[in-house]
Design a protein around this motif. Structure first.
Motif, short mmCIF file in Angstrom:
data_model
loop_
_atom_site.label_atom_id
_atom_site.label_comp_id
_atom_site.label_asym_id
_atom_site.label_seq_id
_atom_site.Cartn_x
_atom_site.Cartn_y
_atom_site.Cartn_z
N GLN A 70 0.81 -1.26 -0.06
CA GLN A 70 -0.05 0.12 0.15
C GLN A 70 0.85 1.16 -0.04
N ARG A 71 2.04 1.20 0.69
CA ARG A 71 2.78 2.43 0.79
C ARG A 71 3.41 2.61 -0.63
N ILE A 85 -0.59 8.00 -8.63
CA ILE A 85 -1.30 8.25 -7.52
C ILE A 85 -0.95 9.54 -6.99
N GLN A 86 0.55 9.75 -6.74
CA GLN A 86 1.02 10.99 -6.06
C GLN A 86 0.09 12.32 -6.93
N GLY A 135 4.22 12.93 -0.95
CA GLY A 135 4.74 11.81 0.14
C GLY A 135 3.83 10.71 0.39
N ALA A 136 3.93 10.17 1.45
CA ALA A 136 3.13 9.14 1.77
C ALA A 136 2.13 9.30 2.97
N LYS A 137 1.72 10.48 3.33
CA LYS A 137 0.86 10.87 4.34
C LYS A 137 -0.48 10.80 3.90
N HIS A 184 -10.85 12.94 12.08
CA HIS A 184 -9.50 13.34 11.62
C HIS A 184 -8.07 12.49 11.89
N LEU A 185 -7.73 12.11 10.78
CA LEU A 185 -6.53 10.77 10.92
C LEU A 185 -5.43 11.36 9.93
N CYS A 186 -4.32 11.00 10.57
CA CYS A 186 -3.20 11.31 9.47
C CYS A 186 -2.37 10.07 9.80
N LEU A 187 -2.09 9.27 8.43
CA LEU A 187 -1.37 7.97 8.45
C LEU A 187 -0.02 8.21 7.54
N ASP A 188 1.30 8.07 8.22
CA ASP A 188 2.38 8.38 7.24
C ASP A 188 3.02 6.98 7.23
N PHE A 189 2.55 6.63 5.78
CA PHE A 189 2.85 5.08 5.54
C PHE A 189 4.42 4.92 5.33
#
Length: 230
Positions: free
Chosen positions: A121-122, A130-131, A138-140, A163-168
């Motif tokens: 997924q990262r 996708i970017q 980046g991957a956030k 509200h979520l932030c995922l930094d892969f």
């Protein structure tokens, strides 16, 4: 309900509890076991309730797995989600996929990350296409969902949402899931999945009924012309 059990000793109310599992079968929970469990929960409110914890994990796993299957295999509902969530569809989808992977692959009570939970997924998120398509750098992944903006049918605070932030790119194997996503946020996300499914059911049914009403008069006024041969 759990808070009531933790703050009140309900062990005296315990009794044998038969759970029907079929027309002529049932599974029984003994009074002694229930009494012991209720007493233990009340005496040690600071300790994690293992039974409740496992039930929560199973519920989250089921909800996110079903939502992921819908996104993957049901084009009608997938398009509905895209229309409803707009710019929040991609972060919502990626969050659901990530949580589904972690919950389904985990073999520990701490829900520790494995490389297989996020590696593919990262790389997908970091791909140039996708970017560019999702205006990422980046991957956030930022999920900033507010009901008032996307589901105005829900009444209440105009600021309520998730509200979520995922930094892969920062994920590491062995990291507990709770360090990345708060338990409270798992409940909020589960609530969102439920609300979206209810809204989809209502809107798609209404659309189907509208189409039937507009098609019926046309069919009734259409006459079939039969040709006769002499």
């Amino acid at each position: 309900m759990e808070q009531v059990i933790l703050t009140n000793d309900l062990s005296s109310l315990a009794m044998d509890l038969p759970i029907r599992t079929g027309a002529s079968s049932s599974f029984g929970l003994k009074e002694s076991l229930i009494k012991q469990l209720l007493s233990s929960l009340h005496k040690h409110p600071d300790k994690r309730n293992v039974y409740g914890y496992l039930i929560e994990i199973s519920a989250f796993k089921g909800i996110f797995s079903v939502m992921r299957e819908i996104i993957e295999n049901d084009a009608v509902l997938r398009n509905f989600l895209k229309d409803q969530l707009q710019d929040q569809y991609f972060p919502f989808e990626q969050t659901i996929r990530f949580l589904r992977n972690v919950l389904n692959h985990s073999t520990s009570s701490g829900l520790a990350l494995k490389l297989e939970d996020y590696e593919v997924q990262r790389d997908f998120i970091l791909s140039p296409k996708i970017q560019k398509t999702n205006h990422l750098n980046g991957a956030k992944i930022h999920l900033d969902f507010v009901y008032a903006e996307h589901i105005p049918e829900r009444k209440g605070s105009k600021h309520y949402g998730i509200h979520l932030c995922l930094d892969f790119a920062a994920f590491k194997p062995g990291t507990p899931l709770e360090r990345l996503v708060k338990w409270h946020d798992l409940y909020l996300l589960s609530e969102l999945c439920f609300n979206l499914s209810q809204l989809a059911d209502a809107k798609l049914k209404a659309l189907k009924n509208t189409r039937k009403k507009t098609e019926s008069p046309l069919k009734s006024r259409t006459k079939t012309i039969h040709s006769s041969r002499g």
